[in-house]
Design an enzyme around this catalytic site. Structure first.
Site, PDB file in Angstrom:
ATOM      1  N   GLU A 315       0.750  -1.106  -0.052  1.00  0.00           N
ATOM      2  CA  GLU A 315       0.108   0.016   0.156  1.00  0.00           C
ATOM      3  C   GLU A 315       0.907   1.355   0.057  1.00  0.00           C
ATOM      4  OE1 GLU A 315      -2.657   2.182  -0.520  1.00  0.00           O
ATOM      5  OE2 GLU A 315      -3.884   0.515   0.244  1.00  0.00           O
ATOM      6  N   ASP A 319       1.261   4.146  -3.111  1.00  0.00           N
ATOM      7  CA  ASP A 319       0.864   5.322  -2.807  1.00  0.00           C
ATOM      8  C   ASP A 319       1.994   6.358  -3.162  1.00  0.00           C
ATOM      9  OD1 ASP A 319      -1.605   4.324  -2.144  1.00  0.00           O
ATOM     10  OD2 ASP A 319      -1.422   4.756  -0.100  1.00  0.00           O
ATOM     11  N   SER A 563      -7.258   1.825  -4.213  1.00  0.00           N
ATOM     12  CA  SER A 563      -5.791   2.169  -3.725  1.00  0.00           C
ATOM     13  C   SER A 563      -4.843   2.748  -4.738  1.00  0.00           C
ATOM     14  CB  SER A 563      -4.860   1.240  -2.890  1.00  0.00           C
ATOM     15  OG  SER A 563      -5.856   0.561  -1.650  1.00  0.00           O
ATOM     16  N   ASP A 606     -16.187  10.341 -19.140  1.00  0.00           N
ATOM     17  CA  ASP A 606     -17.495   9.600 -18.624  1.00  0.00           C
ATOM     18  C   ASP A 606     -17.369   8.194 -18.869  1.00  0.00           C
ATOM     19  OD1 ASP A 606     -19.759   8.987 -17.511  1.00  0.00           O
ATOM     20  OD2 ASP A 606     -20.978   9.807 -19.299  1.00  0.00           O
ATOM     21  N   ILE A 607     -17.475   7.104 -18.062  1.00  0.00           N
ATOM     22  CA  ILE A 607     -17.272   5.702 -18.257  1.00  0.00           C
ATOM     23  C   ILE A 607     -18.817   5.024 -17.995  1.00  0.00           C
ATOM     24  CG2 ILE A 607     -16.356   3.854 -16.893  1.00  0.00           C
ATOM     25  CD1 ILE A 607     -14.357   5.949 -17.691  1.00  0.00           C
ATOM     26  N   GLY A 625     -23.278  10.033 -17.617  1.00  0.00           N
ATOM     27  CA  GLY A 625     -23.337  11.037 -16.269  1.00  0.00           C
ATOM     28  C   GLY A 625     -23.004  10.029 -15.174  1.00  0.00           C
ATOM     29  N   ASP A 627     -22.679   7.703 -11.807  1.00  0.00           N
ATOM     30  CA  ASP A 627     -23.240   6.522 -11.690  1.00  0.00           C
ATOM     31  C   ASP A 627     -22.378   5.696 -10.290  1.00  0.00           C
ATOM     32  OD1 ASP A 627     -20.781   4.873 -12.344  1.00  0.00           O
ATOM     33  OD2 ASP A 627     -21.402   5.668 -14.156  1.00  0.00           O
TER      34      ASP A 627
END
Length: 648
Positions: A315, A319, A563, A606-607, A625, A627
């Site tokens: 992690e 990051d 993450s 947009d996905i 839009g 979701d």
């Protein structure tokens, strides 16, 4: 109602005791109650009457009901006060509990035969602290304290299933601890001035163990990388820095590095390795070899190097490697939270950022938060880290806990603190989770509120459901596609966390977007599966979360998770801040009202492909839009930058 893992005889006795506790004595009203016992816990015995509990009374804050309106005033692009952020002093003064509230609680305690010298008021004036025997606590709260045992670890913990307060105090007290949360150690009787600790390990639902392997939504890996693919046409197989820059059009070099700030939060024992940073930089950003984050130790937080594996280093390495590289040469601060013995929680981190929230000698919940000084051998033996650092402009966190595992009062009080930081101009970014609409370990909710692998109700994650943070989901490049093709919601190894809160109502900035989703793309689920009563939807944004090349323990691994997405979004927002600061403007602060506004339509990719399965369903679907899978979409940096530079 039926409680988990209790024998029939104990269940009957417990039910009678529960019923008695839920019928408060004259003049009292139930303040909070727990409907079920968390998984793998079972009733053991009544707590000894002379055992000592660190009681804390969270006082109701003035003006807190106006927090959203106040935040909108400095965060919405249509407001004449946009970006006119508040000082910490103004925040503290505005929300400090009233003298009337403090006097009401103190007078009640004194009238209940609690000596005045035993009653302590925190420096923030937000908490009253009292060490009370179990008998005293049960009398004060009209409650019954019991000891429970965890079937895997053998840990014993104290909890009550409900507690009550005098009717006249209901408007003055937010919550009392320790009460309903699990993971509080069994205390010793008052007659022995020693501490017995029978907690032998972290357990799911423990806020202060969010950094422990196996707890929460840490990233996943499919193993080592034998060859690093550096060409853009290979981004469907491996995500590297060039892929991210191409996906989101990140072409910018920071120039305001002395004035801008960006922080990443990690929870001990999660820790980075400098050798891994250098290995990553050597391959992707040679000028950064030897660079380290500026470590701010919160409550004894340390970047430990004893435990080394993906579960301990994945992690933090992820990051920092991507966050530091994207914003280079902007320095990055590391908020390393919690010592190696006690661990840390979101509240411990918040205490260090805001002295008015800090609750040294009163406030933090020992069932959820690390309590410092830590009296355990090897623990951090100094006072709690209280307001030790000015909050960074952008703060990224890739940890979470299950919303259903904490009480609404606890969640709301912590969420309000994120709102206060927003008033001060701080952007808080959280990953949305990796199990789709399920909670940690793919557990879902049963009708009675308990969690199980065959539950059918969606199980959202906190703090992503807090309306005052920016929640980030995950996308991926489909096999055979390029960086120029539309991404999909992540459906490889992990599923983008998303859904609707069971605690927080929908913020006004989200009304239009969520109503459009529910009206134009109604989910094929009922109110028995998710909260349809006007609640906070998440995530807000998304970014790629699949197949990241990360250096871990001297080798490159392929890594998946929200993450990955959260620090990427936080890094992009840091670059926006840099550009604004360079022309004399203030940081963007709480971004949600802005990104949902009319001015920012079209600023995201947009996905519309994919979903986030869980709880025996395909979850929600990514649609045009907003979701509850990928939010508003992934960032288009040049468009976002242009719009934010036009704002005051």
């Amino acid at each position: 109602m039926v409680l988990l893992r209790l024998s029939a005889a104990i269940s009957a006795a417990f039910a009678l005791q529960s019923y008695a506790a839920l019928v408060p004595r004259a003049g009292y009203v139930v303040h909070e109650k727990r409907d079920v016992i968390p998984p793998k816990w079972s009733y053991t015995r009544r707590l000894e009457s002379d055992a000592v509990l660190p009681m804390r009374f969270g006082l109701r804050q003035r003006n807190i009901e106006h927090l959203e309106d106040m935040l909108m005033e400095v965060s919405h692009p249509d407001s004449p006060n946009y970006s006119n952020h508040w000082s910490p002093e103004k925040v503290a003064d505005t929300f400090a509990p009233s003298v009337e509230t403090i006097d009401a609680v103190v007078s009640w305690l004194k009238a209940s035969a609690i000596a005045p010298e035993r009653i302590k008021l925190s420096s923030s004036r937000s908490w009253i602290h009292l060490n009370a025997t179990a008998a005293e606590a049960e009398y004060l709260l009209d409650a019954s304290y019991d000891v429970y045992t965890h079937e895997d670890s053998g840990a014993e913990h104290v909890s009550c299933i409900s507690y009550s307060l005098p009717h006249h105090l209901k408007e003055h007290v937010d919550l009392v601890t320790p009460t309903l949360h699990f993971d509080v150690r069994v205390p010793m009787p008052a007659k022995r001035n020693v501490r017995r600790d029978v907690d032998v390990g972290p357990t799911e639902g423990s806020g202060r163990s969010v950094g422990q392997p196996g707890i929460g939504s840490l990233p996943k890996t499919t193993g080592k990388v034998s060859e690093i693919l550096t060409e853009l046409e290979n981004c469907d197989e491996q995500i590297t820095l060039p892929c991210l820059r191409a996906l989101y059009n990140i072409i910018y070099k920071p120039v305001s590095t002395n004035q801008n700030t960006f922080a990443i939060v990690e929870y001990t024992p999660q820790a980075f390795l400098q050798t891994d940073l250098d290995m990553f930089f050597g391959n992707f950003s040679p000028s950064q070899v030897g660079q380290s984050p500026k470590l701010v130790s919160i409550d004894g937080g340390v970047a430990q190097t004893t435990n080394r594996s993906f579960n301990f280093n994945g992690e933090s390495n992820l990051d920092l490697q991507y966050g530091m590289s994207i914003v280079n040469p902007q320095p990055v601060t590391l908020y390393q939270t919690g010592d190696l013995v006690e661990g840390g929680s979101f509240n411990n981190m918040l205490d260090a950022l805001d002295a008015s929230y800090c609750t040294f000698e009163g406030g933090d919940d020992p069932t959820q938060d690390g309590i410092y000084p830590d009296t355990l051998p090897g623990g951090f033996d100094k006072p709690e880290s209280c307001g030790i650092v000015k909050p960074a402009n952008i703060i990224s966190t890739s940890y979470s806990m299950v919303e259903s595992q904490i009480t609404p009062f606890y969640a709301i009080r912590e969420c309000n603190e994120y709102g206060k930081l927003g008033l001060m101009g701080v952007t808080i970014v959280y990953s949305s989770g990796d199990e789709g609409v399920s909670g940690h370990n793919d557990l879902c909710l049963n009708p009675d509120g308990s969690q199980s692998s065959n539950g059918t109700r969606f199980n959202p994650l906190f703090p992503s459901v807090c309306p005052f943070v920016t929640s980030v989901g995950a996308t991926q490049i489909l096999n055979g596609s390029s960086v120029n093709d539309p991404e999909s919601a992540c459906e490889e190894v992990i599923f983008s966390g998303g859904g609707f809160s069971n605690v927080f109502k929908r913020p006004s900035y989200q009304d239009e977007a969520v109503n459009s989703f529910l009206t134009n793309h109604p989910p094929p689920f009922t109110s028995a599966q998710f909260n349809t009563s006007g609640s906070r939807g998440f995530p807000d944004l998304a970014a790629n979360g699949a197949r990241y090349v990360v250096a871990v323990d001297g080798e490159f691994s392929l890594v998946f998770g929200t993450s990955c997405a959260a620090p990427v979004v936080a890094s992009i927002l840091t670059l926006v801040n840099d550009a604004r600061i360079a022309i004399g403007k203030r940081p963007i602060g709480f971004v949600n009202p802005t990104i949902y506004s009319e001015q920012f339509k079209g600023a995201f990719n947009d996905i519309t492909i994919g979903d986030n399965p869980g709880c025996g369903t395909n979850g929600f679907s990514a649609v045009p839009g907003w979701d509850p899978v990928t939010g508003l979409g992934t960032p288009n940096f040049p468009k976002l930058l242009a719009r934010w530079l036009l704002l005051p």
